[in-house]
Structure formats: structure tokens, C-alpha cells
Design a protein around this motif. Sequence first.
Motif, PDB file in Angstrom:
ATOM      1  N   PHE A  94      19.399   0.412  72.423  1.00  0.00           N
ATOM      2  CA  PHE A  94      18.066   0.387  73.023  1.00  0.00           C
ATOM      3  C   PHE A  94      17.054  -0.250  72.090  1.00  0.00           C
ATOM      4  CE2 PHE A  94      20.473   3.920  74.758  1.00  0.00           C
ATOM      5  CZ  PHE A  94      20.331   3.704  76.118  1.00  0.00           C
ATOM      6  N   ASP A  95      16.022  -0.795  72.685  1.00  0.00           N
ATOM      7  CA  ASP A  95      14.903  -1.374  71.940  1.00  0.00           C
ATOM      8  C   ASP A  95      13.818  -0.346  71.686  1.00  0.00           C
ATOM      9  OD1 ASP A  95      15.843  -4.169  71.763  1.00  0.00           O
ATOM     10  OD2 ASP A  95      15.811  -4.000  73.943  1.00  0.00           O
ATOM     11  N   GLY A  96      13.980   0.833  72.239  1.00  0.00           N
ATOM     12  CA  GLY A  96      13.051   1.926  71.996  1.00  0.00           C
ATOM     13  C   GLY A  96      13.525   3.181  72.709  1.00  0.00           C
ATOM     14  N   ILE A  97      13.208   4.321  72.104  1.00  0.00           N
ATOM     15  CA  ILE A  97      13.522   5.623  72.691  1.00  0.00           C
ATOM     16  C   ILE A  97      12.232   6.428  72.677  1.00  0.00           C
ATOM     17  CG2 ILE A  97      14.823   7.782  72.419  1.00  0.00           C
ATOM     18  CD1 ILE A  97      17.026   6.123  71.037  1.00  0.00           C
ATOM     19  N   PHE A  98      11.970   7.112  73.782  1.00  0.00           N
ATOM     20  CA  PHE A  98      10.764   7.932  73.846  1.00  0.00           C
ATOM     21  C   PHE A  98      11.087   9.268  74.489  1.00  0.00           C
ATOM     22  CE2 PHE A  98      10.970   5.645  77.787  1.00  0.00           C
ATOM     23  CZ  PHE A  98      10.399   6.454  78.761  1.00  0.00           C
ATOM     24  N   SER A  99      10.246  10.272  74.172  1.00  0.00           N
ATOM     25  CA  SER A  99      10.422  11.585  74.776  1.00  0.00           C
ATOM     26  C   SER A  99       9.083  12.300  74.816  1.00  0.00           C
ATOM     27  CB  SER A  99      11.425  12.428  73.979  1.00  0.00           C
ATOM     28  OG  SER A  99      10.847  12.910  72.779  1.00  0.00           O
ATOM     29  N   ASN A 100       9.041  13.316  75.634  1.00  0.00           N
ATOM     30  CA  ASN A 100       7.890  14.203  75.699  1.00  0.00           C
ATOM     31  C   ASN A 100       8.404  15.625  75.836  1.00  0.00           C
ATOM     32  OD1 ASN A 100       4.954  14.718  76.028  1.00  0.00           O
ATOM     33  ND2 ASN A 100       5.643  15.499  77.993  1.00  0.00           N
ATOM     34  N   ASN A 101       7.898  16.503  74.983  1.00  0.00           N
ATOM     35  CA  ASN A 101       8.284  17.916  75.012  1.00  0.00           C
ATOM     36  C   ASN A 101       9.793  18.111  74.849  1.00  0.00           C
ATOM     37  OD1 ASN A 101       5.661  18.795  75.270  1.00  0.00           O
ATOM     38  ND2 ASN A 101       5.742  18.884  77.495  1.00  0.00           N
ATOM     39  N   VAL A 102      10.362  17.411  73.872  1.00  0.00           N
ATOM     40  CA  VAL A 102      11.793  17.529  73.596  1.00  0.00           C
ATOM     41  C   VAL A 102      12.056  18.024  72.179  1.00  0.00           C
ATOM     42  CG1 VAL A 102      13.959  16.221  73.358  1.00  0.00           C
ATOM     43  CG2 VAL A 102      12.452  15.796  75.306  1.00  0.00           C
ATOM     44  N   LEU A 103      11.374  17.456  71.188  1.00  0.00           N
ATOM     45  CA  LEU A 103      11.672  17.759  69.785  1.00  0.00           C
ATOM     46  C   LEU A 103      11.676  19.244  69.469  1.00  0.00           C
ATOM     47  CD1 LEU A 103       9.765  15.120  67.641  1.00  0.00           C
ATOM     48  CD2 LEU A 103      12.181  15.174  68.241  1.00  0.00           C
ATOM     49  N   GLU A 104      10.772  19.990  70.080  1.00  0.00           N
ATOM     50  CA  GLU A 104      10.660  21.412  69.763  1.00  0.00           C
ATOM     51  C   GLU A 104      11.838  22.225  70.293  1.00  0.00           C
ATOM     52  OE1 GLU A 104       8.267  20.802  73.602  1.00  0.00           O
ATOM     53  OE2 GLU A 104       8.767  19.662  71.806  1.00  0.00           O
ATOM     54  N   HIS A 105      12.663  21.621  71.147  1.00  0.00           N
ATOM     55  CA  HIS A 105      13.820  22.311  71.728  1.00  0.00           C
ATOM     56  C   HIS A 105      15.124  22.030  70.980  1.00  0.00           C
ATOM     57  CE1 HIS A 105      11.556  23.557  75.277  1.00  0.00           C
ATOM     58  NE2 HIS A 105      10.982  22.372  75.209  1.00  0.00           N
ATOM     59  N   LEU A 106      15.107  21.114  70.047  1.00  0.00           N
ATOM     60  CA  LEU A 106      16.337  20.701  69.364  1.00  0.00           C
ATOM     61  C   LEU A 106      16.703  21.681  68.256  1.00  0.00           C
ATOM     62  CD1 LEU A 106      15.554  16.888  69.092  1.00  0.00           C
ATOM     63  CD2 LEU A 106      16.857  18.074  70.876  1.00  0.00           C
ATOM     64  N   ARG A 107      17.950  22.155  68.275  1.00  0.00           N
ATOM     65  CA  ARG A 107      18.399  23.103  67.246  1.00  0.00           C
ATOM     66  C   ARG A 107      18.609  22.421  65.907  1.00  0.00           C
ATOM     67  NH1 ARG A 107      23.136  26.710  68.948  1.00  0.00           N
ATOM     68  NH2 ARG A 107      24.048  24.760  69.598  1.00  0.00           N
ATOM     69  N   ALA A 129       6.605  12.682  71.680  1.00  0.00           N
ATOM     70  CA  ALA A 129       5.370  13.432  71.882  1.00  0.00           C
ATOM     71  C   ALA A 129       5.696  14.908  72.098  1.00  0.00           C
ATOM     72  CB  ALA A 129       4.611  12.890  73.093  1.00  0.00           C
ATOM     73  N   THR A 130       4.881  15.773  71.521  1.00  0.00           N
ATOM     74  CA  THR A 130       5.027  17.211  71.724  1.00  0.00           C
ATOM     75  C   THR A 130       3.750  17.913  71.291  1.00  0.00           C
ATOM     76  OG1 THR A 130       6.228  19.225  71.130  1.00  0.00           O
ATOM     77  CG2 THR A 130       6.174  17.488  69.476  1.00  0.00           C
ATOM     78  N   PRO A 131       3.344  18.957  72.007  1.00  0.00           N
ATOM     79  CA  PRO A 131       2.218  19.756  71.529  1.00  0.00           C
ATOM     80  C   PRO A 131       2.610  20.596  70.316  1.00  0.00           C
ATOM     81  CG  PRO A 131       3.131  20.749  73.491  1.00  0.00           C
ATOM     82  CD  PRO A 131       3.847  19.435  73.300  1.00  0.00           C
ATOM     83  N   CYS A 132       3.900  20.642  69.992  1.00  0.00           N
ATOM     84  CA  CYS A 132       4.375  21.459  68.881  1.00  0.00           C
ATOM     85  C   CYS A 132       4.232  20.747  67.533  1.00  0.00           C
ATOM     86  CB  CYS A 132       5.804  21.925  69.136  1.00  0.00           C
ATOM     87  SG  CYS A 132       5.872  23.087  70.523  1.00  0.00           S
ATOM     88  N   PHE A 133       3.431  19.675  67.492  1.00  0.00           N
ATOM     89  CA  PHE A 133       3.000  19.127  66.217  1.00  0.00           C
ATOM     90  C   PHE A 133       1.850  19.984  65.682  1.00  0.00           C
ATOM     91  CE2 PHE A 133       4.828  14.929  67.668  1.00  0.00           C
ATOM     92  CZ  PHE A 133       5.893  14.977  66.791  1.00  0.00           C
ATOM     93  N   GLU A 134       1.419  20.927  66.486  1.00  0.00           N
ATOM     94  CA  GLU A 134       0.502  21.985  66.074  1.00  0.00           C
ATOM     95  C   GLU A 134       1.149  23.306  66.480  1.00  0.00           C
ATOM     96  OE1 GLU A 134      -3.396  21.357  67.727  1.00  0.00           O
ATOM     97  OE2 GLU A 134      -3.799  19.698  66.363  1.00  0.00           O
ATOM     98  N   TYR A 135       0.609  24.407  65.984  1.00  0.00           N
ATOM     99  CA  TYR A 135       1.202  25.703  66.303  1.00  0.00           C
ATOM    100  C   TYR A 135       0.624  26.199  67.622  1.00  0.00           C
ATOM    101  CZ  TYR A 135       3.278  30.254  65.659  1.00  0.00           C
ATOM    102  OH  TYR A 135       4.033  31.386  65.826  1.00  0.00           O
TER     103      TYR A 135
END
Length: 182
Positions: A94-107, A129-135
Motif C-alpha cells: 500500500f501507498d498509505g494505511i489509515f485508521s480511526n479508533n484502532v490503536l487503543e484496541h491493539l494488545r 487517529a484516536t482520542p486516546c492520544f489523551e486520557y
Amino acid sequence: MLTLTGAELALEYQWHYLVYAEGDSTEQELRAFHALEPRRDGVYLNYGAGSWSRTLKILRGEGWNVYGFEPHGDASPAGSEVISKRETLAGMRFDGIFSNNVLEHLRHPADELRAMSNLLNAGARMVHATPCFEYLYEYTRFHLFFYLGRSREMLGQQAGLTLDQFIKDDEFMACVWRKSTQ
């Protein structure tokens, strides 16, 4: 949640999505996609493309070559452009990968980002992107990590990525990483 096997975690998400409908995150996913600075001839991946999103339909309707990856089948949007098996992804670039509200779910977020990086063509970027870049939203068992302080840079380093930019615009927060050349 961190001690569950992969099969147990998948079952948790299956039950979760049977009774809970995510809010429509299309606008945030579109912002993450455009933060990639995509090219018309590129191929892109929406990582964690849940069934609640209209992102794939919109972007493909605009002529973008975008695929979705959703490992939890019950949460997958319908369509031949949706990939549910990691084995299928392994043969793609891929030339790019994007996500929203995923990183905070990864073990294992560094391992997962490293695996995503292996799917990128030279010079490609990822925007997550994720709101979990803050608490925020601390009372959910599904948010396993919050990425505070220098954790964004450290996470990138562990995954072999360089943080190009951190975007914070009202409630939208995203990291733009690129594959390190070292």
C-alpha cells in the motif's frame, strides 16, 4: 483483556458488536485518509474498517483505490474490497494505511504497527487517529492503551517508524508516521 488469547479476544469483540453499534466515524476516517496526502494512482488501506463506516464507499465512489481490513468478521463492512484475513494482506502493498479508533484496541501496538509498516511501499506513510492520544474514555475494557507524552515517538521507534506530525484539531487527534529508512 491483555491476557486473553486471540480467539478469546475475537469472541469478546463479536459479542460486543452484537449488542453495541459504533457511532459513525466516517468524517474522522476521511480526515485521516486525506492526512496521508494521497495520490490518485496510489493504493490505500483502511485498517479496522468497521461496518458502521461509510468511508470505503465514499472514497471508492470518488475514484480512490482503497481497501478495508477488518479482522472481526461481524464488524466488517460488506464488499469485495474488504479483507478479513491477515494472510491476504501479507501479499499486498500500500501507498498509505489509515485508521480511526484502532490503536487503543491493539494488545501489542508496536508489533501491529511494525506489521503494517511491512505492508507499505517505499516512501509511504500511516495516519492513525484516536482520542486516546489523551486520557479520555477510561471506563471501557476495550481501550487497552493511552498514548500520552512521548509515547507516540517511542511507539513509532519500536515499530521502525518516524513520527512526521501530530495533528490535534479540536477532538481530532492523529499521528502521521512514515517508514524509517534506517
